[in-house]
Design a protein around this motif. Sequence first.
Motif, short mmCIF file in Angstrom:
data_model
loop_
_atom_site.label_atom_id
_atom_site.label_comp_id
_atom_site.label_asym_id
_atom_site.label_seq_id
_atom_site.Cartn_x
_atom_site.Cartn_y
_atom_site.Cartn_z
N VAL A 8 -1.42 2.43 5.80
CA VAL A 8 -0.13 3.10 5.96
C VAL A 8 0.07 3.51 7.41
CG1 VAL A 8 1.26 5.09 5.25
CG2 VAL A 8 -0.26 3.99 3.62
N TRP A 11 5.39 7.57 9.38
CA TRP A 11 6.47 7.72 10.37
C TRP A 11 7.66 8.29 9.64
CZ3 TRP A 11 5.76 8.16 15.14
CH2 TRP A 11 6.63 7.71 16.13
N GLY A 12 7.88 9.62 9.76
CA GLY A 12 8.86 10.27 8.88
C GLY A 12 10.19 10.60 9.54
N ARG A 13 11.25 10.39 8.79
CA ARG A 13 12.59 10.71 9.29
C ARG A 13 13.04 12.08 8.77
NH1 ARG A 13 11.31 5.83 8.64
NH2 ARG A 13 11.63 4.41 10.38
N TYR A 18 18.58 11.06 6.97
CA TYR A 18 18.76 10.67 5.56
C TYR A 18 20.24 10.77 5.18
CZ TYR A 18 14.00 9.92 3.75
OH TYR A 18 12.76 9.40 3.46
N GLY A 39 7.16 9.35 1.85
CA GLY A 39 6.14 9.52 2.87
C GLY A 39 6.20 10.86 3.59
N PRO A 40 6.00 10.86 4.91
CA PRO A 40 5.96 12.12 5.65
C PRO A 40 7.33 12.53 6.21
CG PRO A 40 5.21 10.35 7.05
CD PRO A 40 5.64 9.71 5.74
N PRO A 59 2.61 7.04 -2.84
CA PRO A 59 1.15 7.08 -3.08
C PRO A 59 0.39 7.79 -1.97
CG PRO A 59 1.90 4.84 -2.55
CD PRO A 59 3.13 5.68 -2.69
N ILE A 60 1.05 8.03 -0.84
CA ILE A 60 0.37 8.74 0.27
C ILE A 60 0.06 10.19 -0.14
CG2 ILE A 60 2.34 9.69 1.53
CD1 ILE A 60 1.20 8.83 4.09
N HIS A 128 2.62 8.58 -6.60
CA HIS A 128 2.87 7.45 -7.50
C HIS A 128 3.23 6.21 -6.68
CE1 HIS A 128 4.06 5.30 -11.10
NE2 HIS A 128 5.07 4.84 -10.40
N ALA A 129 2.74 5.06 -7.12
CA ALA A 129 3.06 3.80 -6.44
C ALA A 129 3.98 2.96 -7.31
CB ALA A 129 1.77 3.04 -6.13
N LEU A 130 5.14 2.61 -6.80
CA LEU A 130 5.98 1.63 -7.47
C LEU A 130 5.29 0.28 -7.37
CD1 LEU A 130 9.57 2.59 -6.23
CD2 LEU A 130 8.69 2.80 -8.56
N SER A 147 14.17 4.94 1.67
CA SER A 147 14.36 4.72 3.10
C SER A 147 13.16 3.99 3.68
CB SER A 147 14.52 6.07 3.81
OG SER A 147 14.18 5.97 5.18
N HIS A 148 13.43 2.85 4.31
CA HIS A 148 12.39 2.11 5.04
C HIS A 148 11.18 1.79 4.16
CE1 HIS A 148 14.94 3.69 8.22
NE2 HIS A 148 14.56 2.64 8.91
N PHE A 149 11.43 1.30 2.99
CA PHE A 149 10.36 0.86 2.10
C PHE A 149 10.82 -0.40 1.35
CE2 PHE A 149 8.65 1.60 -2.40
CZ PHE A 149 7.58 0.75 -2.21
N PHE A 160 7.90 -7.85 -6.99
CA PHE A 160 7.56 -6.44 -6.73
C PHE A 160 8.85 -5.62 -6.57
CE2 PHE A 160 7.13 -2.90 -3.84
CZ PHE A 160 5.94 -2.27 -4.20
#
Length: 227
Positions: A8, A11-13, A18, A39-40, A59-60, A128-130, A147-149, A160
């Motif tokens: 991973v 890198w958080g916005r 948003y 994420g963060p 999942p982080i 949780h992981a999609l 966002s960004h995933f 997936f």
Amino acid sequence: MAFELEKVVPWGRNMDEYRKMFSLTDDDLDRRIVSFGDGPASFNVEMTQKGKQVISVDPIYRFSAEEIVQRIEETKSVIMKQVKANAADFIWKQIRSPEELEAIRINAMGSFISDFEKGKAEGRYVDHALPGKTGFDENEFEVGISSHFLLLYAQLGLAFHISAIKEMLRVANEVRIFPVLDLDARESVLLKPVMDYFGADFNVQLQEVIYEFQQGGNKMLTIKKAI
Ligand SMILES: C[S@@+](CC[C@H](N)C(=O)[O-])C[C@H]1O[C@@H](n2cnc3c(N)ncnc32)[C@H](O)[C@@H]1O
């Protein structure tokens, strides 16, 4: 397969970003929101401070604040080097320089870290992981965002992404995804097949938004249930 923190790049916005990425109106902010691959980012903590509710899924969140901080420390100079080397791929208008970008990201991630353990205890950060099925009920949320995933990590494959979006649509009435680019800042090869797939049963639209940092990255995909 185990989810590894080493893979991973945190890198958080922030909430302002948003709001612009997802065209979130004041009314939207009062709706029940779930954010996948959050994420963060500091969206959750900033929303919570304003008395709004959002649940972040990633999942982080199985790692500790210390482990995430360490990973941020390991990766931030690498990211900043890449940003500077590819500065022409970005629009330096809303964010005016690489230095300002770094400050915005570090600030957002710092806010996330200081809220993380409390938010986890309150159930606002869910590990949780999609595309795995979440523990949420059908239509528990009004809006599901990513966002960004999704679409961005095109290498994960169409199956997936379709399964992940299906799970988002199980728990939320509408899904918004930003950006619709891949990691090379080209339109994601998954965009058209995803639009065709969900277009059969849902109201699918590509909408322009006021956020544009990556050149050409000013579009959000919306997928809504016809209710
Ligand atoms: C580039 S970050 C985006 C963070 C945040 N949404 C933002 O825009 O600031 C991508 C996030 O996707 C998360 N992610 C990776 N695989 C995932 C999965 N299978 N399910 C949910 N999130 C995942 C990562 O842990 C990471 O936090």
